[in-house]
Design an enzyme around this catalytic site. Structure first.
Site, PDB file in Angstrom:
ATOM      1  CD  GLU A  71      -2.928  -1.119   0.138  1.00 40.95           C
ATOM      2  OE1 GLU A  71      -3.102  -0.034  -0.451  1.00 40.95           O
ATOM      3  OE2 GLU A  71      -3.546  -2.147  -0.149  1.00 40.95           O
ATOM      4  CB  CYS A  79      -1.211   7.045   1.059  1.00 37.69           C
ATOM      5  SG  CYS A  79      -2.548   6.126   1.850  1.00 37.69           S
TER       6      CYS A  79
END
Length: 484
Positions: free
Chosen positions: A218, A253
């Site tokens: 991720e 993110c």
């Protein structure tokens, strides 16, 4: 796992061997064990909400409301869903068979992978540590969690609470920094789950490749926000601000990394963003209690460096104030920065938001697609055709229309990247699947054995098998009767 001695490769090997023995005992495979651990995680969140908020405040000056909604609440939601659905997730999935195997039945069985390693980041240090652990436990694995040393208060609290609430023979925490992470990466795991940046992601993947270990990465990237003109501008700006600065002051993110809009509409957008930022954080945002700080001096310097270029700093239209003693950088908007500047070629991961202008909004697609595929992409528009084009043309881990970041909270959607923004996905059942092997199982009896599959291979058998595989009823009858 409380560390009272040096944690090196030998200690990591012993740890993995211990966890593999526990896994091989079969204890973690039972429904009862999985549910009991998930219930304990839920109780951990309820019992220690204030302690968790204090740790997040210590690490990031995170406001309590953000800690409760974005971290504790998300973990509690994941626990509750897994507890409710795990019985269904564990059931074998019946699937159809073909004439080739008739008579038969078949199923897909979800089995735990074994011993898994989870390496979590510092920006959402509670949620992004526990959420993958929930999936790994739900799937029946033994787990090692390596929290980030950059958020030491949360890392220490997690280690302490796991020892108190969880089965520490099967779920362990290893605290530490790069040496401890390297020692763990030298081991053979059944899966590695890493959340962080692409540079470390490559290191993790290279280490995993030595043992053919599957990985979920991720990562991140430059998340674009494309803004049309015919929209509810106030609502759009509030949602952009919430995703950018309300989401850990840009240290996320999936936070908006840059905006693309038309030259004609840009001044109106900038003015609206300014007004809403002042409503949220006041005229002196460096004093606001409702915004997180930069995590440490290294990251403060990294973000500050993005503004060092004179061609970039001259494009500031709002904000730009900094206080290194408090590790605070004000929400900053920049208009028409050079496309080849550092701020437009690196992931910002901070409170700076550049705006790029184009003649027509469709030109934004080429700009987005000219870079690496982002973890998320956002569009604000009421134009049906533009929305369809955006979904069809923009490759990203996830797409949200008329909002930012909230797709993370939708458990029926997979969350993950594509290309350099990551691989693999989780959340909800996708977390269970991420830590499971989907085993194909075919059941047959001793009846219905067809001699056609065995030698000698006669012309009649060949005609029969061709007809069987071809699916033609008339051809099958002809083959059975021996007609030419």
């Amino acid at each position: 796992m409380s560390q009272t001695k040096l944690f090196d490769a030998a200690a990591a090997t012993d740890l993995v061997n211990e966890l593999r023995a526990i896994f091989n005992s079969g204890n973690t495979r039972s429904y009862e064990w999985r549910v009991s651990q998930l219930e304990s995680l839920l109780k951990l969140c309820v019992d220690h909400e204030e302690d968790i908020c204090d740790a997040l405040r210590s690490d990031l000056s995170k406001p309590a409301l953000e800690s409760i909604i974005h971290e504790i609440g998300m973990v509690k939601g994941s626990c509750k869903l897994a507890i409710k659905e795990i019985g269904n997730w564990m059931k074998p999935e019946k699937v159809q068979t073909t004439m080739t195997s008739f008579p038969s039945s078949a199923a897909i069985v979800s089995e735990p992978l074994g011993v898994v390693l989870i390496i979590s980041p510092w920006n959402y240090p509670f949620f992004l540590s526990l959420d993958p652990v929930i999936g790994a436990i739900a799937a029946g694995n033994t787990v090692v969690l390596k929290p980030s040393e950059i958020s030491p208060a949360t890392s220490s609290l997690i280690a302490k609470l796991f020892e108190k609430y969880l089965d520490t023979s099967a779920v362990k925490v290893v605290e530490g920094a790069i040496p401890e992470t390297n020692a763990l990466l030298e081991q053979k795991w059944d899966k590695i789950f890493y959340t962080g940046n692409g540079r470390v992601g490559r290191i993790v993947m290279a280490a995993a490749a030595k043992h053919l270990t599957p990985v979920i990465l991720e990562l991140g990237g430059k998340t674009p926000v494309v803004v049309d003109s015919k929209i509810n501008l106030q609502v759009a700006c509030r949602r952009i601000i919430s995703g950018k600065w309300g989401g850990n002051n840009g240290q996320a993110c999936v936070a908006p990394d840059y905006i693309i809009t038309t030259k004609e509409f840009a001044p109106k957008l900038v003015e609206s963003l300014k007004q809403e930022l002042e409503r949220f954080y006041g005229t002196n945002p460096l004093e606001s209690k409702d915004i997180s700080r930069i995590v440490n001096a290294n990251h403060f310097n990294r973000v500050s460096k993005l503004l060092d270029d004179d061609e970039v700093s001259s494009k500031i239209v709002h904000g730009g104030e900094k206080d290194k003693s408090k590790l605070q950088i004000a929400p900053t908007i920049l208009l028409d920065v050079p496309r080849d500047s550092l701020i437009m070629t690196e992931e910002i991961f901070g409170p700076l938001l550049p705006i790029i202008t184009v003649d027509k909004l469709e030109d934004s697609f080429e700009i987005v697609n000219s870079g690496t595929k982002p973890l998320a992409a956002y569009l604000f528009s009421n134009n049906k055709k533009l929305k369809e084009q955006f979904v069809a043309c923009i490759s990203a881990g996830g797409v949200v229309i008329n909002d930012t970041t909230i797709h993370l909270a939708v458990s029926t959607l997979p969350f993950g990247g594509v290309g350099e923004s990551g691989m693999g996905a989780y959340h909800g059942k996708f977390s269970f699947d991420a830590f499971s092997h989907k085993k194909a199982v075919l059941y047959r009896s001793f009846v219905g054995d067809v001699p056609m599959r065995y030698p000698p291979y006669t012309d009649g058998k060949l005609r029969f098998l061709k007809a069987l595989l071809g699916g033609g009823i008339l051809e099958l009858i002809r083959a059975i009767l021996g007609w030419s």
